[in-house]
Design a protein around this motif. Structure first.
Motif, PDB file in Angstrom:
ATOM      1  N   SER A 146      37.759  40.478  35.410  1.00  0.00           N
ATOM      2  CA  SER A 146      37.172  39.203  35.011  1.00  0.00           C
ATOM      3  C   SER A 146      36.064  39.366  33.977  1.00  0.00           C
ATOM      4  N   GLY A 147      35.355  40.487  34.013  1.00  0.00           N
ATOM      5  CA  GLY A 147      34.244  40.686  33.086  1.00  0.00           C
ATOM      6  C   GLY A 147      34.650  40.717  31.628  1.00  0.00           C
ATOM      7  N   LEU A 148      35.934  41.016  31.362  1.00  0.00           N
ATOM      8  CA  LEU A 148      36.415  41.085  29.981  1.00  0.00           C
ATOM      9  C   LEU A 148      37.398  39.970  29.652  1.00  0.00           C
ATOM     10  N   ALA A 149      37.612  39.043  30.587  1.00  0.00           N
ATOM     11  CA  ALA A 149      38.624  37.997  30.396  1.00  0.00           C
ATOM     12  C   ALA A 149      38.339  37.130  29.179  1.00  0.00           C
ATOM     13  N   THR A 150      37.076  36.738  28.994  1.00  0.00           N
ATOM     14  CA  THR A 150      36.769  35.886  27.846  1.00  0.00           C
ATOM     15  C   THR A 150      36.797  36.681  26.537  1.00  0.00           C
ATOM     16  N   GLY A 151      36.534  37.982  26.602  1.00  0.00           N
ATOM     17  CA  GLY A 151      36.667  38.815  25.415  1.00  0.00           C
ATOM     18  C   GLY A 151      38.111  38.863  24.942  1.00  0.00           C
ATOM     19  N   VAL A 152      39.040  38.908  25.896  1.00  0.00           N
ATOM     20  CA  VAL A 152      40.463  38.864  25.561  1.00  0.00           C
ATOM     21  C   VAL A 152      40.841  37.476  25.048  1.00  0.00           C
ATOM     22  N   LEU A 153      40.356  36.430  25.722  1.00  0.00           N
ATOM     23  CA  LEU A 153      40.679  35.063  25.319  1.00  0.00           C
ATOM     24  C   LEU A 153      40.207  34.759  23.907  1.00  0.00           C
ATOM     25  N   SER A 154      39.057  35.273  23.528  1.00  0.00           N
ATOM     26  CA  SER A 154      38.515  34.998  22.191  1.00  0.00           C
ATOM     27  C   SER A 154      39.210  35.795  21.095  1.00  0.00           C
ATOM     28  N   GLY A 155      40.022  36.783  21.482  1.00  0.00           N
ATOM     29  CA  GLY A 155      40.693  37.617  20.494  1.00  0.00           C
ATOM     30  C   GLY A 155      39.902  38.842  20.089  1.00  0.00           C
ATOM     31  N   SER A 162      43.833  26.844  34.374  1.00  0.00           N
ATOM     32  CA  SER A 162      42.607  27.063  35.138  1.00  0.00           C
ATOM     33  C   SER A 162      42.049  28.435  34.800  1.00  0.00           C
ATOM     34  N   THR A 163      40.766  28.617  35.067  1.00  0.00           N
ATOM     35  CA  THR A 163      40.136  29.903  34.750  1.00  0.00           C
ATOM     36  C   THR A 163      40.571  31.008  35.708  1.00  0.00           C
ATOM     37  N   LYS A 164      40.943  30.650  36.922  1.00  0.00           N
ATOM     38  CA  LYS A 164      41.450  31.613  37.899  1.00  0.00           C
ATOM     39  C   LYS A 164      42.748  31.053  38.465  1.00  0.00           C
ATOM     40  N   PRO A 165      43.797  31.885  38.650  1.00  0.00           N
ATOM     41  CA  PRO A 165      43.827  33.315  38.372  1.00  0.00           C
ATOM     42  C   PRO A 165      43.775  33.611  36.879  1.00  0.00           C
ATOM     43  N   LEU A 166      43.348  34.831  36.551  1.00  0.00           N
ATOM     44  CA  LEU A 166      43.067  35.172  35.168  1.00  0.00           C
ATOM     45  C   LEU A 166      44.307  35.181  34.283  1.00  0.00           C
ATOM     46  N   ASN A 167      45.504  35.387  34.860  1.00  0.00           N
ATOM     47  CA  ASN A 167      46.693  35.393  34.012  1.00  0.00           C
ATOM     48  C   ASN A 167      46.958  34.012  33.411  1.00  0.00           C
ATOM     49  N   SER A 168      46.333  32.973  33.979  1.00  0.00           N
ATOM     50  CA  SER A 168      46.451  31.642  33.400  1.00  0.00           C
ATOM     51  C   SER A 168      45.805  31.591  32.020  1.00  0.00           C
ATOM     52  N   LEU A 169      44.691  32.326  31.858  1.00  0.00           N
ATOM     53  CA  LEU A 169      44.025  32.347  30.557  1.00  0.00           C
ATOM     54  C   LEU A 169      44.879  33.049  29.503  1.00  0.00           C
ATOM     55  N   ALA A 170      45.648  34.039  29.922  1.00  0.00           N
ATOM     56  CA  ALA A 170      46.547  34.718  28.984  1.00  0.00           C
ATOM     57  C   ALA A 170      47.609  33.743  28.473  1.00  0.00           C
ATOM     58  N   CYS A 171      48.122  32.900  29.372  1.00  0.00           N
ATOM     59  CA  CYS A 171      49.106  31.894  28.972  1.00  0.00           C
ATOM     60  C   CYS A 171      48.480  30.872  28.025  1.00  0.00           C
ATOM     61  N   LEU A 172      47.234  30.496  28.313  1.00  0.00           N
ATOM     62  CA  LEU A 172      46.528  29.566  27.441  1.00  0.00           C
ATOM     63  C   LEU A 172      46.359  30.156  26.044  1.00  0.00           C
ATOM     64  N   LYS A 173      45.982  31.414  25.979  1.00  0.00           N
ATOM     65  CA  LYS A 173      45.786  32.052  24.669  1.00  0.00           C
ATOM     66  C   LYS A 173      47.085  32.064  23.875  1.00  0.00           C
ATOM     67  N   THR A 174      48.180  32.443  24.533  1.00  0.00           N
ATOM     68  CA  THR A 174      49.481  32.473  23.860  1.00  0.00           C
ATOM     69  C   THR A 174      49.853  31.091  23.343  1.00  0.00           C
ATOM     70  N   ARG A 175      49.644  30.077  24.180  1.00  0.00           N
ATOM     71  CA  ARG A 175      49.965  28.698  23.793  1.00  0.00           C
ATOM     72  C   ARG A 175      49.134  28.268  22.587  1.00  0.00           C
TER      73      ARG A 175
END
Length: 376
Positions: free
Chosen positions: A45-54, A126-139
């Motif tokens: 989780s500590g790096l999730a937003t770093g991944v989301l931002s690219g 949603s922000t959790k689970p974290l794989n949801s953010l990966a789907c958001l980024k792809t979208r």
């Protein structure tokens, strides 16, 4: 015939259980058999937003849990716990198996509350689970690559998660030379950090094009979302970031929980009502010492958990005393961070550099080293 070793089933691969995995030999030496029930990949989780931002690739925020368990000789079942029969000490798994345990340790993290049942509707994440953010980024990246107008994005939730997600999405759009169309919807003033820090953060986000709206998202509509006061906001994508609550399996134990569904534990990290059930991290809260859901507490509790699980084979238990102050650092998606510890705070590139060092060092320490499997 030698007596059977007590079996402790580790449910979830959070911060504390990763430490237990790496020190499984301590449990075996004490006569305790560890078994891990968790997905094969840990998303940090500590790096999730770093991944989301690219700013970071997804692999830098992941740990191969299966490889780690194999290396340290721990039986691993790649499944999730779906039900618990405490009377029979039986765990039901998502793959249909039943697992008998002598003790249970929960380190299953948290989920995003969804009181208005918005999850599952079109373009809601949603922000959790974290794989949801990966789907958001792809979208979002697919949308950026198309000829369609930039999507209107609404982030519902004004806590640290909501602010950090808004900053990360702004960063992703900025990296692609797009002007953010972001609304951050929050119910109340930000009281989770020093006032001057949250004020400066608010100003910084507004300068980057994030519009802050006081209210609460209660309904998803086609191309819009509706607030509790009847207002409507343009919304092509909705991100739920209104706090954290414990995973449903915690409530399924039937044991005392907090208002956020977190298991109530004592200083030995055992349930206040069942000493065979341990819990650490976001899914638990200590009686008399409430703390927010933050990874630092799972990391600090990990050595105590390891000792007390080993004590199941004989010996006394230790008490965990959570610190009164802790360092938290937000990744603001633009190469800067906001660091806070008590009333002390600072914003800038050095804050993010410190966060990156701490997070990447943790990932490196928890990855399985190459070489032979370690087993007694």
């Amino acid at each position: 015939m030698a007596p059977a070793r007590p079996r402790v089933v580790l449910v979830g691969a959070g911060h504390a259980h990763l430490h237990v995995l790496r020190n499984a030999a301590v449990l075996r030496a004490a006569g305790v058999e560890p078994v891990l029930v968790a997905p094969s990949t840990f998303h940090y989780s500590g790096l999730a937003t770093g991944v989301l931002s690219g700013a970071l690739t997804a692999d830098r925020a992941q740990i191969d849990v299966a490889a780690l368990a194999s290396h340290f000789g721990v039986r691993h079942i790649a499944a999730e716990a779906t039900a618990i029969d405490r009377a029979a000490r039986r765990l039901r798994l998502s793959d249909g198996q039943d697992m008998i345990y002598d003790a249970l340790s929960l380190n299953v993290g948290s989920v995003t509350p969804d009181p208005y049942h918005l999850t599952g509707q079109a373009d809601v994440w949603s922000t959790k689970p974290l794989n949801s953010l990966a789907c958001l980024k792809t979208r979002l990246e697919n949308s950026i690559c198309s000829s369609r107008p930039d999507p209107a994005i609404v982030i519902a939730g004004g806590g640290p998660s909501g602010f950090e997600i808004a900053a990360a999405l702004a960063g992703l759009l900025e990296r692609n030379a797009r002007r953010p169309r972001l609304h951050l919807v929050w119910k109340r003033e930000a009281g989770w950090g020093p006032r001057r820090a949250t004020s400066r953060l608010t100003t910084a986000l507004q300068r980057r094009g994030v519009v802050l709206v006081h209210g609460e998202v209660v309904e998803r509509e086609t191309g819009a979302c509706r607030l509790s006061d009847g207002r409507s906001l343009a919304c092509d994508m909705l991100v739920l970031a209104a706090g954290l609550s414990a995973a449903p399996i915690v409530t399924a134990t039937g044991l005392p929980v907090s208002s956020e569904g977190r298991l109530q534990v004592g200083p030995t990290l055992q349930s206040v009502a069942d000493p065979t059930v341990f819990a650490v991290g976001d899914c638990s809260v200590m009686e008399g010492s409430p703390r927010p859901a933050a990874g630092v507490f799972g990391v600090r509790a990990a050595p105590i958990l390891l000792h007390n699980l080993a004590a199941l084979g004989g010996g006394g238990m230790r008490r965990y005393r959570p610190q009164r102050q802790w360092l938290s650092i937000m990744d603001l998606g633009d190469g800067t961070g906001l660091a806070m510890r008590g009333r002390f705070w600072w914003m800038g590139r050095s804050a993010l550099a410190l966060k990156r060092r701490l997070d990447l060092d943790f990932i490196a320490a928890m990855r399985a080293p190459s070489g032979e499997v370690l087993q007694d």
